[in-house]
Write a protein that holds these residues in place. Structure first.
Motif, PDB file in Angstrom:
ATOM      1  N   GLY A  54       0.957  -1.480   0.080  1.00  0.00           N
ATOM      2  CA  GLY A  54       0.008  -0.038  -0.286  1.00  0.00           C
ATOM      3  C   GLY A  54       1.181   1.342   0.513  1.00  0.00           C
ATOM      4  N   VAL A  55       0.459   2.604   0.060  1.00  0.00           N
ATOM      5  CA  VAL A  55       1.024   3.502   0.465  1.00  0.00           C
ATOM      6  C   VAL A  55       0.179   5.013   1.313  1.00  0.00           C
ATOM      7  CG1 VAL A  55      -0.257   4.637  -1.164  1.00  0.00           C
ATOM      8  CG2 VAL A  55       2.155   5.220  -1.071  1.00  0.00           C
ATOM      9  N   VAL A  56       1.554   5.204   2.161  1.00  0.00           N
ATOM     10  CA  VAL A  56       0.239   5.631   3.290  1.00  0.00           C
ATOM     11  C   VAL A  56       1.051   7.693   2.738  1.00  0.00           C
ATOM     12  CG1 VAL A  56       2.196   5.997   4.839  1.00  0.00           C
ATOM     13  CG2 VAL A  56       0.592   6.245   5.429  1.00  0.00           C
ATOM     14  N   ALA A  57       0.703   8.659   3.279  1.00  0.00           N
ATOM     15  CA  ALA A  57       0.663  10.423   2.917  1.00  0.00           C
ATOM     16  C   ALA A  57       0.594  11.187   4.045  1.00  0.00           C
ATOM     17  CB  ALA A  57      -0.316  10.245   1.554  1.00  0.00           C
ATOM     18  N   SER A  58       1.528  11.665   4.649  1.00  0.00           N
ATOM     19  CA  SER A  58       0.992  12.643   5.492  1.00  0.00           C
ATOM     20  C   SER A  58       1.239  13.951   5.410  1.00  0.00           C
ATOM     21  CB  SER A  58       2.374  12.038   6.503  1.00  0.00           C
ATOM     22  OG  SER A  58       3.526  12.789   5.805  1.00  0.00           O
ATOM     23  N   LEU A  59       0.341  14.642   5.481  1.00  0.00           N
ATOM     24  CA  LEU A  59      -0.315  15.852   4.819  1.00  0.00           C
ATOM     25  C   LEU A  59      -0.020  16.708   5.925  1.00  0.00           C
ATOM     26  CD1 LEU A  59      -2.769  13.457   3.844  1.00  0.00           C
ATOM     27  CD2 LEU A  59      -2.871  15.665   2.457  1.00  0.00           C
ATOM     28  N   THR A  60       0.327  17.535   6.463  1.00  0.00           N
ATOM     29  CA  THR A  60       0.930  19.150   6.830  1.00  0.00           C
ATOM     30  C   THR A  60      -0.265  20.177   5.936  1.00  0.00           C
ATOM     31  OG1 THR A  60       2.559  18.416   7.359  1.00  0.00           O
ATOM     32  CG2 THR A  60       2.590  20.565   8.626  1.00  0.00           C
ATOM     33  N   ASP A  61      -1.353  21.329   6.947  1.00  0.00           N
ATOM     34  CA  ASP A  61      -1.308  22.609   6.525  1.00  0.00           C
ATOM     35  C   ASP A  61      -0.076  23.452   6.735  1.00  0.00           C
ATOM     36  OD1 ASP A  61      -2.930  24.157   6.721  1.00  0.00           O
ATOM     37  OD2 ASP A  61      -4.036  23.870   8.447  1.00  0.00           O
ATOM     38  N   VAL A  62      -0.158  24.144   5.731  1.00  0.00           N
ATOM     39  CA  VAL A  62       0.501  25.440   5.441  1.00  0.00           C
ATOM     40  C   VAL A  62      -0.201  26.281   4.680  1.00  0.00           C
ATOM     41  CG1 VAL A  62       2.967  23.829   5.113  1.00  0.00           C
ATOM     42  CG2 VAL A  62       1.102  24.476   3.072  1.00  0.00           C
ATOM     43  N   THR A  63      -1.455  26.520   5.091  1.00  0.00           N
ATOM     44  CA  THR A  63      -2.432  27.733   4.727  1.00  0.00           C
ATOM     45  C   THR A  63      -1.733  28.678   5.168  1.00  0.00           C
ATOM     46  OG1 THR A  63      -3.976  26.256   4.672  1.00  0.00           O
ATOM     47  CG2 THR A  63      -4.637  28.615   4.141  1.00  0.00           C
ATOM     48  N   ALA A  64      -1.721  28.761   6.821  1.00  0.00           N
ATOM     49  CA  ALA A  64      -1.046  30.176   7.185  1.00  0.00           C
ATOM     50  C   ALA A  64       0.044  30.798   6.981  1.00  0.00           C
ATOM     51  CB  ALA A  64      -1.911  29.860   8.708  1.00  0.00           C
ATOM     52  N   GLU A  65       0.949  29.759   6.717  1.00  0.00           N
ATOM     53  CA  GLU A  65       2.312  29.978   6.246  1.00  0.00           C
ATOM     54  C   GLU A  65       2.525  30.351   4.672  1.00  0.00           C
ATOM     55  OE1 GLU A  65       6.432  27.410   5.160  1.00  0.00           O
ATOM     56  OE2 GLU A  65       5.418  26.521   6.274  1.00  0.00           O
ATOM     57  N   ARG A  66       1.951  30.020   4.088  1.00  0.00           N
ATOM     58  CA  ARG A  66       1.923  30.338   2.965  1.00  0.00           C
ATOM     59  C   ARG A  66       1.361  31.677   2.929  1.00  0.00           C
ATOM     60  NH1 ARG A  66       2.712  26.140  -1.116  1.00  0.00           N
ATOM     61  NH2 ARG A  66       4.350  24.947   0.944  1.00  0.00           N
ATOM     62  N   ALA A  67       0.005  31.999   3.816  1.00  0.00           N
ATOM     63  CA  ALA A  67      -0.379  33.496   3.180  1.00  0.00           C
ATOM     64  C   ALA A  67       0.370  34.738   3.963  1.00  0.00           C
ATOM     65  CB  ALA A  67      -1.922  33.339   4.342  1.00  0.00           C
ATOM     66  N   ALA A  68       1.080  33.727   5.492  1.00  0.00           N
ATOM     67  CA  ALA A  68       2.519  34.539   5.455  1.00  0.00           C
ATOM     68  C   ALA A  68       2.743  35.425   5.000  1.00  0.00           C
ATOM     69  CB  ALA A  68       2.461  34.667   6.997  1.00  0.00           C
ATOM     70  N   ARG A  69       3.896  34.183   3.990  1.00  0.00           N
ATOM     71  CA  ARG A  69       4.822  34.262   3.096  1.00  0.00           C
ATOM     72  C   ARG A  69       4.392  35.592   2.225  1.00  0.00           C
ATOM     73  NH1 ARG A  69       7.353  29.138   0.244  1.00  0.00           N
ATOM     74  NH2 ARG A  69       7.433  28.383   2.556  1.00  0.00           N
ATOM     75  N   ALA A  70       3.290  35.544   1.788  1.00  0.00           N
ATOM     76  CA  ALA A  70       2.511  35.571   0.556  1.00  0.00           C
ATOM     77  C   ALA A  70       2.623  37.278   1.252  1.00  0.00           C
ATOM     78  CB  ALA A  70       1.518  35.639  -0.050  1.00  0.00           C
ATOM     79  N   GLU A  71       1.587  37.697   2.173  1.00  0.00           N
ATOM     80  CA  GLU A  71       1.651  38.791   2.720  1.00  0.00           C
ATOM     81  C   GLU A  71       3.864  39.748   3.235  1.00  0.00           C
ATOM     82  OE1 GLU A  71       1.074  42.645   4.530  1.00  0.00           O
ATOM     83  OE2 GLU A  71       0.140  41.065   3.252  1.00  0.00           O
ATOM     84  N   LEU A  72       4.367  38.640   3.894  1.00  0.00           N
ATOM     85  CA  LEU A  72       5.866  39.341   3.846  1.00  0.00           C
ATOM     86  C   LEU A  72       6.218  39.597   2.040  1.00  0.00           C
ATOM     87  CD1 LEU A  72       8.166  39.266   5.470  1.00  0.00           C
ATOM     88  CD2 LEU A  72       9.003  37.354   5.278  1.00  0.00           C
ATOM     89  N   GLU A  73       6.591  38.487   0.785  1.00  0.00           N
ATOM     90  CA  GLU A  73       6.559  39.310  -0.276  1.00  0.00           C
ATOM     91  C   GLU A  73       5.803  40.041  -0.393  1.00  0.00           C
ATOM     92  OE1 GLU A  73       5.696  36.221  -2.702  1.00  0.00           O
ATOM     93  OE2 GLU A  73       7.537  34.503  -1.557  1.00  0.00           O
ATOM     94  N   ARG A  74       5.155  40.942   0.084  1.00  0.00           N
ATOM     95  CA  ARG A  74       3.538  42.268  -0.792  1.00  0.00           C
ATOM     96  C   ARG A  74       4.528  43.470   0.028  1.00  0.00           C
ATOM     97  NH1 ARG A  74       1.123  45.249   0.969  1.00  0.00           N
ATOM     98  NH2 ARG A  74       0.700  44.694   3.053  1.00  0.00           N
TER      99      ARG A  74
END
Length: 537
Positions: free
Chosen positions: A285-305
């Protein structure tokens, strides 16, 4: 006669009251245990024999099997990896398996006795088991008659499977897995070897807006029915894609997926997959671990802006301030000339000092403008830029001291990048090397280039005071000028380096924009060597 071998052994600890059909079987097994002195005995019916059954060995050979030590692979290679021997179900050492045959010689079952300790061979024990196997034939025939009346064959097979799994501890593992999934701060999804969803953690269900009460397969089917047309992402379209790819390709992978629930909530996750394999290397079989990066991506976009706005502001401010400063310097020059014509030495000194301050401010604004431009978004396409002509143009623009020596590289690699920014990069590096020299010594600057795997390394080396090792990271920060020791000042207080602290900071930003790396080393014999690695196309 309807119980499996596992049920028969479990009955030894707390046996139920036997009915009429169970009484012959129970009596037979008591006599087997008494004859062998071993704690476990069972009668395995031919129709229930599995490849992993201990009685299968005797059934295949058609004769009795007596093993003093079943764990000895040289004596019993057929049992290597058997769950009744290697500890997954039990750890059998001594084993006796005697075929039970009917009047016509057909195989009815196998009488099995075992122990978790090895035992030496015994002719008396073997003869006793052979006699009991002959008696067992009648018990098996009676059992078949009872089974025909009760129709219990399917129930026995199912019971065998459930009990074997329970013996292997799978139930406890399942409970542990559920507890881990309920408390983990990452989502988990798993597929079996056929690609069906087998595990779907509560966190993933929440991201996808799936009900908690549905088991994994049903939840996956619900997602297929309700959300499969959602282009933003679902459990199956967003997660099962990387999982199925990982199951087919093997190994590990990482990708980004997006969940969109029916309520409109969007969650961006980093999905890391890993293939599960059996002890033999087969894909289970195969297993996947998923990490929520929604807040991190939003913070990065705001920092880049925010950074982009600050860089744009610095560039505009530096550019717009240069014009009035030029006017101020012009009028100060007029006042200086007028004071000189009148012979007013004090006024000339004031005007000269003011013009010097205006010049430093203009230099600072020029540095700010270069620093801001180095971090601005890419607007011009990358071009091929030969290194040697670029260095010659840089030296033509710089005020090279009369006694200074600048060595250019023999080879002239062709760089790929923004020609204006590459010119600014080398102007800063060569200009620093010319400016920071030892007291009383002319500047000696060596420019070199070498080819590395996938990159060009540019080198600008001088024999000046250098930069202390503990400051080689700090000098790449804006307005950080660092300190140095000159040859004549060794052992005295560090002196501050002249300048605004923007040259190396600007160089670092230009190198980063081109996907490269800049480092500082000490020149052999003293001085500073700047190494710039720029990727080759």
């Amino acid at each position: 006669m309807s119980s499996s071998p596992v049920e028969q052994e479990a009955a030894q600890a707390a046996p139920p009251a036997p009915d009429a059909a169970d009484a012959p079987r129970a009596a037979l097994l008591r006599r087997v245990r008494a004859a062998t002195g071993w704690p476990w005995a069972s009668l395995e019916l031919a129709e229930h024999l599995l490849p992993t059954s201990l009685g299968a060995l005797a059934a295949e050979r058609g004769t009795a099997v007596h093993l003093p030590d079943a764990a000895d692979a040289s004596a019993a290679p057929d049992l290597a990896g058997n769950p009744w021997v290697d500890g997954r179900i039990a750890r059998t050492r001594a084993l006796a398996a005697v075929p039970v045959t009917g009047p016509g010689g057909d195989l009815l079952g196998v009488l099995v006795a075992r122990d978790d300790a090895p035992h030496a061979p015994s002719a008396e024990r073997e003869q006793a088991l052979a006699d009991l196997a002959a008696l067992a034939a009648g018990a098996v025939m009676a059992h078949r008659q009872s089974r025909a009346l009760g129709g219990l064959a399917a129930a026995v097979a199912a019971a065998d499977q459930r009990v074997a799994l329970a013996q292997a501890g799978l139930a406890d593992r399942h409970d542990l897995l559920e507890a881990v999934l309920d408390t983990a701060d990452v989502g988990v999804v798993a597929l079996d070897a056929s690609g069906r969803v087998s595990v779907l953690s509560p966190l993933v269900r929440a991201w996808a807006g799936l009900p908690d009460h549905l088991e994994a397969g049903a939840a996956a089917r619900a997602a297929t029915t309700a959300l499969c047309a959602d282009a933003a992402g679902t459990v199956l379209s967003a997660v099962r894609g990387p999982l199925l790819e990982g199951l087919a390709a093997g190994g590990e992978s990482e990708s980004e997926v997006v969940f969109a629930s029916a309520a409109g909530a969007v969650v961006t996750c980093v999905c890391r997959t890993r293939v599960l394999t059996t002890a033999t290397g087969a894909r289970a079989g195969v297993v996947a671990s998923l990490t929520d990066v929604t807040a991190e991506r939003a913070a990065r976009a705001e920092l880049e802006r925010s950074n982009a706005e600050l860089e744009a502001f610095a560039g505009i401010a530096a550019h717009d301030l240069r014009s009035p400063l030029t006017v101020v310097d012009g009028y100060l020059e007029v006042l200086e000339d007028d004071a000189a014509a009148r012979g007013d030495a004090r006024a000339v000194g004031w005007a000269t000092t003011a013009r010097r301050s205006a010049g430093r401010m203009a230099s600072l604004l020029q540095g700010l403008l270069a620093y801001a431009t180095a971090g601005a978004p890419e607007t011009a396409p990358r071009q091929q830029v030969p290194l040697r002509p670029l260095l010659e143009a840089v030296l033509a623009d710089l005020a090279v001291p009369e006694r200074a020596v600048v060595e250019l590289p023999d080879a002239s690699p062709v760089l790929v990048g923004d020609p204006v920014q590459l010119h600014q990069l080398l102007s800063n590096l060569v200009g620093n090397a010319l400016k920071f020299t030892r007291a009383g010594e002319p500047a000696v600057v060596v420019c070199g280039a070498s080819e590395l795997p996938g990159a060009w390394e540019l080198v600008v080396a001088d024999h000046g005071p250098g930069v202390p090792p503990d400051q080689r990271g700090a000098v790449f920060r804006a307005f950080e000028r660092g300190s140095h020791r000159s040859g004549a000042a060794a052992g005295r207080q560090h002196g501050r380096v002249e300048g605004h602290g923007l040259g190396l900071a600007t160089a670092a930003r230009i190198v980063a924009r081109h996907g490269g790396r800049i480092t500082l080393d000490e020149t052999p014999g003293g001085g500073l060597t700047v190494r710039v690695r720029l990727p080759r196309p």
